[in-house]
Write an enzyme that holds these catalytic residues in place. Structure first.
Site, mmCIF file in Angstrom:
data_model
loop_
_atom_site.group_PDB
_atom_site.id
_atom_site.type_symbol
_atom_site.label_atom_id
_atom_site.label_comp_id
_atom_site.label_asym_id
_atom_site.label_seq_id
_atom_site.Cartn_x
_atom_site.Cartn_y
_atom_site.Cartn_z
ATOM 1 N N GLY A 61 0.840 -1.192 0.000
ATOM 2 C CA GLY A 61 0.000 0.000 0.000
ATOM 3 C C GLY A 61 0.873 1.238 0.000
ATOM 4 N N GLY A 66 -0.011 4.786 4.069
ATOM 5 C CA GLY A 66 0.946 3.778 3.600
ATOM 6 C C GLY A 66 2.323 4.399 3.384
ATOM 7 C CG PHE A 92 -3.605 0.582 -7.437
ATOM 8 C CD1 PHE A 92 -4.030 -0.663 -7.870
ATOM 9 C CD2 PHE A 92 -4.263 1.712 -7.917
ATOM 10 C CE1 PHE A 92 -5.085 -0.786 -8.765
ATOM 11 C CE2 PHE A 92 -5.314 1.599 -8.805
ATOM 12 C CZ PHE A 92 -5.727 0.349 -9.227
ATOM 13 C CE LYS A 257 -10.352 5.963 12.892
ATOM 14 N NZ LYS A 257 -9.722 7.065 12.186
ATOM 15 N NE ARG A 321 -8.125 10.123 4.310
ATOM 16 C CZ ARG A 321 -7.393 9.121 3.804
ATOM 17 N NH1 ARG A 321 -7.982 8.122 3.173
ATOM 18 N NH2 ARG A 321 -6.104 9.105 3.898
HETATM 19 N N1 NAD Z 1 -4.552 8.636 6.014
HETATM 20 C C1 NAD Z 1 -4.558 8.553 7.319
HETATM 21 O O1 NAD Z 1 -4.383 9.558 8.017
HETATM 22 C C2 NAD Z 1 -4.749 7.225 7.981
HETATM 23 C C3 NAD Z 1 -4.357 7.094 9.302
HETATM 24 C C4 NAD Z 1 -4.499 5.863 9.926
HETATM 25 C C5 NAD Z 1 -5.037 4.791 9.222
HETATM 26 N N2 NAD Z 1 -5.421 4.946 7.931
HETATM 27 C C6 NAD Z 1 -5.949 3.757 7.245
HETATM 28 O O2 NAD Z 1 -4.933 3.275 6.399
HETATM 29 C C7 NAD Z 1 -5.522 2.594 5.294
HETATM 30 C C8 NAD Z 1 -4.890 3.097 4.017
HETATM 31 O O3 NAD Z 1 -5.178 4.462 3.866
HETATM 32 P P1 NAD Z 1 -4.222 5.477 3.122
HETATM 33 O O4 NAD Z 1 -4.437 6.805 3.775
HETATM 34 O O5 NAD Z 1 -2.826 4.965 3.067
HETATM 35 O O6 NAD Z 1 -4.801 5.450 1.618
HETATM 36 P P2 NAD Z 1 -5.376 6.679 0.739
HETATM 37 O O7 NAD Z 1 -6.845 6.773 0.940
HETATM 38 O O8 NAD Z 1 -4.551 7.892 0.967
HETATM 39 O O9 NAD Z 1 -5.054 6.249 -0.752
HETATM 40 C C9 NAD Z 1 -5.789 5.364 -1.499
HETATM 41 C C10 NAD Z 1 -4.841 4.275 -1.949
HETATM 42 O O10 NAD Z 1 -5.596 3.250 -2.591
HETATM 43 C C11 NAD Z 1 -4.897 2.876 -3.778
HETATM 44 N N3 NAD Z 1 -5.842 2.270 -4.704
HETATM 45 C C12 NAD Z 1 -6.746 2.871 -5.531
HETATM 46 N N4 NAD Z 1 -7.412 1.938 -6.239
HETATM 47 C C13 NAD Z 1 -6.929 0.719 -5.850
HETATM 48 C C14 NAD Z 1 -7.211 -0.630 -6.187
HETATM 49 N N5 NAD Z 1 -8.161 -0.913 -7.081
HETATM 50 N N6 NAD Z 1 -6.530 -1.616 -5.569
HETATM 51 C C15 NAD Z 1 -5.590 -1.345 -4.647
HETATM 52 N N7 NAD Z 1 -5.267 -0.077 -4.273
HETATM 53 C C16 NAD Z 1 -5.934 0.929 -4.871
HETATM 54 C C17 NAD Z 1 -4.306 4.162 -4.267
HETATM 55 O O11 NAD Z 1 -3.275 3.930 -5.172
HETATM 56 C C18 NAD Z 1 -3.795 4.749 -2.960
HETATM 57 O O12 NAD Z 1 -2.548 4.204 -2.637
HETATM 58 C C19 NAD Z 1 -7.023 2.836 5.395
HETATM 59 O O13 NAD Z 1 -7.632 1.709 5.989
HETATM 60 C C20 NAD Z 1 -7.136 4.010 6.341
HETATM 61 O O14 NAD Z 1 -8.342 3.986 7.085
HETATM 62 C C21 NAD Z 1 -5.266 6.135 7.295
#
Ligand code: NAD
Length: 400
Positions: A61, A66, A92, A257, A321
């Site tokens: 990811g 990620g 991706f 949450k 967000r």
């Molecule tokens: N962003 C934060 O602040 C935060 C903090 C803690 C936990 N999280 C959790 O971490 C996890 C990942 O979130 P993030 O913020 O890294 O992602 P993001 O929402 O910023 O990005 C979306 C990601 O999904 C990918 N993507 C799009 N289409 C896809 C597909 N068909 N198959 C696979 N990947 C695809 C994109 O390339 C991108 O890397 C989520 O479960 C989120 O809840 C996020």
């Protein structure tokens, strides 16, 4: 490094998880916990450590969180003798507006220009668009994608993970299957046949990216040894990680949450004020705890006081967000859809709260628990247009 492979069949309705005394403690004390000779050896630096005994980490990811996870891990992999310097990051693949591939740009600039612009990931991070290739050498897998993609990723990796491999999920969300809800760590464990810990907490990625102090919780089952290794891999002076022997509790906190955050966004969009928001946060936390304990009686009360519990509810209801997009939804009085707002406001990042609200609603309906969880069920009904945003405060709280 060799891990014992712990694979637990962890169906959501399996209630057989043993209650063990809380092992929650500071990350610093955790590092002195008993280690296997192999772990001990691999921590001794060059004298006691050859390349084969070093752990190889792949981050599956590369979104906002990620990329920050890769940055944290990359800085530690360079410092700690038990890890290979190189950290692979599966991307991706996307083509950017200038025609370049995201992977090429990350490898050229050392920045994820789409999801974490302006932040250097560390020269030892290698972006790889080929999922199978990215994981093939790794014995430590960090899963961090939006939860809706995890089923497909696990299917692609089915049968491809061999040897002593450990996983950790940073993914907040669940899958709802015919037989009931399935947490993402269980999906990974079942599909890939590997043990999976979780890391959750009050972690808005952009704040950690600029090294502002925060905390996180690692949830584990089985051996404390592997939890300590994950703690070591993620901990920095500005990111304090605590292990908790309660994988389901930690993961459900991180997942549920996001539904509370949507409710908080409605309150903000309707300008209902701080008292109302605090009430929504309290009711939300109460429903989080009640549902978690109904699904897994082994979930510990103390988990809700860790970073993954009350702290994550607070940060996600103040920033984040989900809150932001729900605020815009309420301001439009539900006239603009979440899909439209997500595309406009998040530029490729994904909302988790709306889909999680739907999944939670399905579980509550399936189990006949809708009336016991008025906040959770109201959030879903507002998201789907069956109720107006004002309904977020128009219910009588049932005693749980
Ligand atoms: N962003 C934060 O602040 C935060 C903090 C803690 C936990 N999280 C959790 O971490 C996890 C990942 O979130 P993030 O913020 O890294 O992602 P993001 O929402 O910023 O990005 C979306 C990601 O999904 C990918 N993507 C799009 N289409 C896809 C597909 N068909 N198959 C696979 N990947 C695809 C994109 O390339 C991108 O890397 C989520 O479960 C989120 O809840 C996020």
């Amino acid at each position: 490094m060799r891990f014992r492979s712990f694979f637990f069949s962890s169906s959501i309705f399996s209630l057989s998880h043993s209650r063990s005394p809380s092992l929650s403690s500071s990350p610093f004390s955790s590092l002195s916990a008993a280690m296997s000779p192999a772990l001990e050896k691999s921590r001794q630096g060059n004298g006691g450590c050859n390349d084969d005994s070093k752990s190889k980490v792949t981050v599956v990811g590369s979104g906002n969180w990620g990329s920050v996870a890769a940055k944290l891990i990359a800085s530690n992999a360079l410092k700690l003798p038990s890890f290979h310097d190189e950290v692979r990051m599966w991307v991706f693949e996307e083509v950017l507006p200038n025609g370049e591939k995201l992977t090429d740009v990350i490898n050229k600039t050392n920045e994820n220009v789409k999801y974490l612009p302006g932040i250097k990931l560390g020269r030892n991070v290698v972006a790889d668009p080929d999922l199978e290739n990215a994981v093939k050498e790794a014995n430590m897998l960090v899963f961090v994608t939006p939860h809706q993609f995890m089923d497909g990723i696990c299917k692609k990796l089915d049968g491809k993970i061999t040897g002593d491999v450990e996983a950790i999920s940073l993914v907040k969300g669940m899958e709802v299957k015919k037989e009931g809800p399935c947490m993402i760590s269980s999906l990974i464990s079942k599909q890939l046949g590997i043990n999976c810990c979780v890391l959750m907490g009050a972690n808005i990625a952009n704040e950690i990216a600029v090294e502002k102090f925060s905390e996180a919780t690692v949830g584990y089952r089985g051996s404390r040894e592997i939890a300590d290794t994950w703690v070591q891999l993620f901990s920095t002076p500005y990111f304090m990680v605590t292990p908790v022997h309660d994988v389901e509790g930690v993961e459900l906190c991180g997942t549920l949450k996001n539904v509370v955050a949507i409710a908080a966004g409605f309150v903000d969009g309707l300008e209902m004020g701080n008292n109302t928001k605090a009430a929504i946060m309290r009711i939300g936390l109460r429903e989080m705890k009640a549902l978690s304990k109904l699904l897994f009686p082994s979930v510990k009360d103390s988990t809700f006081f860790e970073s993954c519990g009350v702290a994550d509810v607070i940060t996600t209801c103040l920033g984040g967000r989900n809150r932001r997009v729900a605020e815009a939804f309420a301001k439009s009085r539900g006239k603009r859809s979440f899909d439209e707002l997500e595309a406009e406001m998040l530029q490729g990042q994904k909302l988790q709260g709306v889909s999680t609200a739907k999944e939670v609603y399905e579980v509550l309906k399936h189990c006949g628990w809708l009336e016991m969880f008025p906040l959770f069920s109201t959030v879903h009904q507002i998201c789907t247009g069956r109720l107006q945003p004002e309904a977020i405060v128009q219910y009588r709280e049932n005693k749980l």
